[in-house]
Design a protein around this motif. Structure first.
Motif, PDB file in Angstrom:
ATOM      1  N   VAL A   1       0.830  -1.214   0.000  1.00 10.72           N
ATOM      2  CA  VAL A   1       0.000   0.000   0.000  1.00 10.72           C
ATOM      3  C   VAL A   1       0.859   1.256   0.000  1.00 10.72           C
ATOM      4  N   ALA A   2       2.013   1.225   0.640  1.00  9.13           N
ATOM      5  CA  ALA A   2       2.894   2.390   0.603  1.00  9.13           C
ATOM      6  C   ALA A   2       3.366   2.628  -0.824  1.00  9.13           C
ATOM      7  N   PHE A   3       3.732   1.567  -1.531  1.00  9.37           N
ATOM      8  CA  PHE A   3       4.159   1.711  -2.928  1.00  9.37           C
ATOM      9  C   PHE A   3       3.006   2.224  -3.791  1.00  9.37           C
TER      10      PHE A   3
ATOM     11  N   VAL B   1       1.542  11.838   5.114  1.00 14.57           N
ATOM     12  CA  VAL B   1       1.823  10.647   5.919  1.00 14.57           C
ATOM     13  C   VAL B   1       0.698  10.431   6.937  1.00 14.57           C
ATOM     14  N   ILE B   2       0.186  11.525   7.514  1.00 15.68           N
ATOM     15  CA  ILE B   2      -0.919  11.407   8.468  1.00 15.68           C
ATOM     16  C   ILE B   2      -2.172  10.874   7.766  1.00 15.68           C
ATOM     17  N   ALA B   3      -2.412  11.388   6.543  1.00 18.84           N
ATOM     18  CA  ALA B   3      -3.570  10.904   5.781  1.00 18.84           C
ATOM     19  C   ALA B   3      -3.438   9.407   5.513  1.00 18.84           C
TER      20      ALA B   3
ATOM     21  N   LYS C   1       5.839   3.521  15.482  1.00 16.78           N
ATOM     22  CA  LYS C   1       5.735   2.904  14.166  1.00 16.78           C
ATOM     23  C   LYS C   1       6.903   3.293  13.275  1.00 16.78           C
ATOM     24  N   PHE C   2       7.409   2.331  12.542  1.00 18.16           N
ATOM     25  CA  PHE C   2       8.561   2.571  11.675  1.00 18.16           C
ATOM     26  C   PHE C   2       8.188   2.434  10.196  1.00 18.16           C
TER      27      PHE C   2
ATOM     28  N   LEU D   1       8.762   3.776   4.573  1.00 14.40           N
ATOM     29  CA  LEU D   1       8.446   3.355   3.212  1.00 14.40           C
ATOM     30  C   LEU D   1       7.943   4.520   2.356  1.00 14.40           C
ATOM     31  N   LEU D   2       7.195   5.447   2.966  1.00 13.47           N
ATOM     32  CA  LEU D   2       6.614   6.537   2.178  1.00 13.47           C
ATOM     33  C   LEU D   2       7.639   7.607   1.837  1.00 13.47           C
TER      34      LEU D   2
END
Lengths: 304, 281
Positions: A127-129, A172-174, A240-241, A246-247
């Motif tokens: 999902v990050a990709f 990133v928050i979204a 959280k890492f 990843l983003l």
């Protein structure tokens, strides 16, 4: 499993035997490493000299003073806090709205419900990709909808309606809200469906409007699960890492403490400083939790 | 019109809109993922806004599976996930039974330990485990990773299984004991057959953790490409310029699809197991 004199003794022994594999693996892989991490934080440890550090190594506070004196650390701590509070609040708020909307049966509910759960179930790397691709300034689909392309993940600051906003941090928050609202949704929906219908029906008879019923009948019964969710999401997000790494890789003003810990560990090979930051992060988390629990349990007593 | 009527009307309009929005926001990205994975990269560059490919191609999947090595990554992920599930069950079944049924010294403290492990930040553990595995030369081996996954899942699976074991009537077990079953054979012949849904849910949970995990895979395996998991492989290749985005999207589908299928196959079991505590409020 015999030999004990009484049945009760036998039972106790059997219990310990059966639970011991569980205990051993948690001790070896969690408890002992934790103690070691604390030790490393107080030593000058690098991969090259790691064999020379030991239980009786030279303990020092240098790592902590070094880590705390770096301005990047405080920025990352503030980022972590903003990211965690906003991510937690948004994911729970959206989860609540989703649970209320999907409370009653309607045709197609199963499909919608399944679709809502996918962001949470899908692997974080995928999902990050996916987000990275969708938000790409050159060929991302989101940017084709906009007049001017926005570099959502690589731009630290931007202007929105004349106000300076931290673009990458907000993105990133979204992501956090999008990925974890299904978690809140699941818990709140389970609670909603277990609520007794009589209270709601009585309120209808008494002439309460939908918003009044929500405010005075449903919400009071949901506070406990929302409080629990807040604690869980706060704890998980604070350390959280994966998501941020990843983003953005921690760039564009999104560096959180856990990404810093990782960079010190691998890129800088400074195990001591890395451990010191992780310990500071854990301590800050525990302090927040203690304050919250105190505040919360105090509030509950007043309600009674 | 009364306030009640207005609110009801408003809700009648708002609710379908909210539902449609939620569906769009969650389903659209995955639709886009699949659509990107079956088109040529040229088409994406020329027409980034189009949602339906003018020509479908599955070369992207052939490329990602063979040339980029995803077949190897799938094998690694499968080995890790299956081994984690097997050992997690082997450890947590007796553990959960003990916590559910037997009174032993430290039973209450065990709960606290599990909760602590469940909430414990992985990033703190990453440091000593990284150092330890480097010293032991275990970096690049799958066994170390499996151990970490087991330790992270066991507390939750013990909790899930215990909830279920407590619903198995004690009288059934007593009957088995009178018929001459030992404690272990009672678990094997009576408790486990009655707990199949819970065992399924627990296994699925352990599988999902092992398949999706990223941080420890990154720390332990990154230097040995032939040991990469699917997650790690995608994350490492995502940065490279030579591999077309559409090929990597095919990789994302390969990574996501098994987990989505498994989740929905056992969804009811899994969500009931995980949210069991919520109903008590």
């Amino acid at each position: 499993m015999s030999g004990g004199r009484t049945l009760r003794e036998q039972e106790g022994r059997a219990g310990l035997v059966l639970i011991s594999p569980t205990l051993i693996i948690t001790l070896v892989v969690v408890v002992v490493p934790l103690l070691w991490a604390i030790m490393l934080a107080f030593q000058d440890a690098r991969l090259i000299n790691i064999r020379r550090t030991g239980v009786f190594g030279n303990y020092t506070l240098e790592n902590f003073s070094y880590v705390i004196s770096e301005p990047g650390f405080w920025t990352s701590l503030i980022n972590t806090l903003v990211y965690t509070v906003a991510g937690t609040a948004l994911s729970i708020a959206i989860g609540l709205v989703a649970a209320l909307a999907l409370r009653d049966r309607f045709p197609g509910r199963t499909v919608i419900r399944a679709s809502i759960l996918i962001p949470y179930v899908a692997p974080v790397v995928a999902v990050a990709f996916l987000w990275e691709t969708m938000l790409n300034p050159q060929y991302g689909i989101v940017n084709t909808w906009l007049d001017e392309p926005i570099a959502f993940l690589t731009q630290a600051r931007g202007e929105f309606l004349g106000i300076q906003v931290p673009v990458a941090l907000l993105t990133v928050i979204a992501f956090e809200a999008w990925r974890y609202f299904p978690f809140a949704f699941l818990f709140i929906l389970a609670r909603l469906q277990a609520l007794p219908a009589e209270l709601d029906e009585a309120a209808v008879v008494d002439g309460a409007t939908p918003t009044q019923r929500f405010r005075y009948v449903i919400m009071p019964q949901l506070w406990r699960i929302i409080a629990l969710l807040s604690v869980l999401r706060f704890v998980f997000t604070f350390t959280k890492f994966d998501d941020v790494y990843l983003l953005t890789g921690g760039g564009a003003g999104t560096e959180v403490v856990s990404v810093r810990v990782y960079n010190f560990l691998t890129a800088r090979d400074d195990i001591g400083a890395s451990a010191a930051q992780a310990i500071v992060l854990a301590v800050v988390l525990v302090v927040f939790l203690a304050v919250y629990l105190r505040f919360f349990s105090g509030g509950e007593r007043e309600q009674r | 019109m009364s306030r009640d009527r207005i609110e009801r009307r408003l809700l009648l309009v708002l609710k379908p809109m909210v539902i449609a929005l939620l569906f769009l926001v969650t389903a659209f990205p995955f639709f886009y993922m699949v659509m990107l994975s079956v088109r040529d990269i040229q088409e994406l560059i020329l027409e980034p806004g189009s949602l339906w490919p003018s020509a479908f191609t599955f070369d992207t999947y052939v490329d990602v599976l063979t040339r980029q090595g995803f077949l190897t990554f799938i094998r690694n992920s499968a080995i890790i996930a299956v081994a984690s599930v097997a050992v997690t069950l082997l450890i947590s079944i007796p553990g959960a039974y003990a916590v559910a049924r037997l009174r032993f010294f430290g039973r209450r403290q065990v709960h606290f330990l599990f909760l602590a492990v469940y909430l414990f930040p992985a990033i703190v553990l990453a440091i000593p485990l990284f150092v330890l595995f480097t010293m032991l030369g275990l970096r690049g081996s799958l066994i170390g990773l499996i151990l970490v996954y087991i330790a992270q899942t066991v507390p939750v699976t013990v909790y899930m299984l215990r909830n279920y074991f407590e619903t198995v009537p004690q009288s059934v077990e007593e009957a088995a004991a009178i018929d001459g079953c030992t404690r272990l054979s009672t678990i094997w012949r009576v408790v486990l057959p009655l707990s199949k849904p819970a065992l399924m849910a627990t296994g699925l949970y352990a599988f999902m953790i092992a398949w999706n995990e990223f941080l420890f895979a990154l720390l332990f395996l990154v230097e040995r490409r032939e040991s990469w998991t699917v997650s790690l492989g995608l994350s490492q290749l995502a940065g490279s310029i030579e591999i077309p985005t559409t090929v990597l999207m095919a990789g994302s589908v390969v990574l996501t699809l098994p987990i989505v299928i498994i989740f929905f196959a056992g969804e009811r079991l899994l969500t009931e197991g995980l949210t069991a505590g919520a109903e008590k409020g």
